[in-house]
Scaffold this motif. Structure first.
Motif, mmCIF file in Angstrom:
data_model
loop_
_atom_site.group_PDB
_atom_site.id
_atom_site.type_symbol
_atom_site.label_atom_id
_atom_site.label_comp_id
_atom_site.label_asym_id
_atom_site.label_seq_id
_atom_site.Cartn_x
_atom_site.Cartn_y
_atom_site.Cartn_z
ATOM 1 N N UNK A 27 8.553 2.226 7.749
ATOM 2 C CA UNK A 27 8.804 1.127 6.829
ATOM 3 C C UNK A 27 7.889 1.027 5.626
ATOM 4 N N UNK A 28 7.377 2.157 5.120
ATOM 5 C CA UNK A 28 6.516 2.073 3.930
ATOM 6 C C UNK A 28 7.341 1.566 2.741
ATOM 7 N N UNK A 29 6.713 0.849 1.819
ATOM 8 C CA UNK A 29 7.473 0.259 0.712
ATOM 9 C C UNK A 29 8.006 1.283 -0.281
ATOM 10 N N UNK A 30 7.289 2.374 -0.437
ATOM 11 C CA UNK A 30 7.636 3.396 -1.415
ATOM 12 C C UNK A 30 6.790 4.627 -1.099
ATOM 13 N N UNK A 31 7.162 5.772 -1.638
ATOM 14 C CA UNK A 31 6.349 6.984 -1.506
ATOM 15 C C UNK A 31 6.097 7.528 -2.903
ATOM 16 N N UNK A 71 0.866 -1.178 0.000
ATOM 17 C CA UNK A 71 0.000 0.000 0.000
ATOM 18 C C UNK A 71 0.903 1.228 0.000
ATOM 19 N N UNK A 72 1.024 1.843 -1.158
ATOM 20 C CA UNK A 72 1.969 2.942 -1.365
ATOM 21 C C UNK A 72 1.306 4.265 -1.002
ATOM 22 N N UNK A 73 1.861 5.000 -0.041
ATOM 23 C CA UNK A 73 1.271 6.292 0.317
ATOM 24 C C UNK A 73 1.523 7.341 -0.755
#
Length: 317
Positions: free
Chosen positions: A294-298, A234-236
């Motif tokens: 630790x989000x996967x990407x922004x 789930x990419x912010x």
């Protein structure tokens, strides 16, 4: 490579951004300038928006008005190909239901397949400006999940009429949209998540969120998604405020809330330059916290905000 593979292979939090096709009659050079300004941060991919046609009224010699259909920003497929060829960066064109028939979508998929563009973002799209509620085009899809079905069938080697094809080299991988503050047309958050899970169960490889300004809402959204069995990345999606009037425009257009602290700081701004500074500072704080968690990407919504996104990226990447 698939977006999810790019994210998984990245040694740090991924970076991506969004660009708009140029207005009809304008050069692509302005888009290239945006890419040139941001490519030093090694974007995993670049999203290219798609825009439906709208009706406008033109004067006629007899003094009457004639309604015609105009697409102000054509060229999404060509621009995706140009960016991917020029920069060797994965392009992710938006494919939308709004304003397109299923046949038009099929032709776009064929073109993208020929061009070697295999990543998509599938969206319903906005209603037309003259509509009170979303109405699909004649022979078009009403929901993004219906559009997914067409792409899935294409990946399996079938045209709309059921005939077999022999042109799919690399199947399309696609993401869908998620709404931390729920879609404005959804009756409640649970109903919104029910349909999001249906889209993931139908083949979406990842979710990219609508912009938000309160990270707590994103973290809560992720928790609720995981609780009902949504386990894809789930990419912010975030955006720096760049002008004073976005204090009211962004909540109205995108149906998002702004935290009291951000509202207070923006109301102190005497001009757009001051608002831009506040926007960069707030967006940088958002990004740092997201990375720490630790989000996967922004994903950055960079429309009108290339300079600000660059300043944020220099701080965090």
């Amino acid at each position: 490579m698939k977006v999810t593979d790019l994210i998984n292979e990245s040694k740090k939090t991924g970076f991506s951004f969004e660009v708009l096709p140029p207005l009809k009659g304008s050069s692509i050079d302005r888009v290239f300038k945006t890419v040139d300004a941001l490519r030093e941060f090694n974007p995993l991919y670049i999203n290219i928006t798609t825009h439906r046609s709208e009706y406008v009224y033109k004067d006629t010699p007899d003094g009457l008005y004639r309604r015609i259909s105009v697409r102000n920003r054509p060229g999404t497929v060509a621009m995706a190909a140009a960016i991917q060829h020029k920069y060797q960066i994965n392009a992710v064109p938006h494919v939308i239901c709004s304003g397109f028939s299923r046949s038009e979508t099929e032709y776009a998929l064929i073109d993208l397949n020929f061009l070697g563009i295999c990543n998509l973002l599938l969206l319903r799209g906005d209603k037309a400006k003259h509509e009170n509620r979303f109405t699909p085009d004649a022979d078009g899809h009403e929901h993004a999940i219906d559009l997914q079905g067409q792409v899935n069938n294409f990946n399996e080697g079938y045209f709309l009429d059921g005939t077999r094809m022999d042109l799919v080299r690399t199947p399309f991988s696609y993401g869908v949209a998620g709404y931390p503050e729920k879609h404005d047309e959804s009756p409640n958050p649970d109903e919104d998540l029910k349909w999001l899970k249906a889209k993931v169960d139908s083949g979406a490889d990842y979710i990219v969120t609508q912009m938000f300004f309160d990270n707590a809402k994103y973290f809560d959204f992720v928790e609720r998604c995981r609780a009902i069995g949504i386990h894809v990345p789930i990419i912010p999606g975030i955006k720096p405020v760049v002008v004073c009037n976005q204090l009211t425009v962004l909540p109205k257009v995108f149906h998002v809330d702004m935290p009291d602290t951000l509202v207070t700081e923006l109301r102190k701004c005497k001009d757009d330059a001051a608002a831009k500074e506040v926007g960069v500072e707030w967006c940088t704080l958002q990004a740092k916290e997201l990375i720490s968690r630790g989000v996967p990407s922004i994903h950055f919504y960079s429309m009108m905000a290339t300079e600000s996104v660059r300043k944020v990226a220099k701080e965090i990447y």
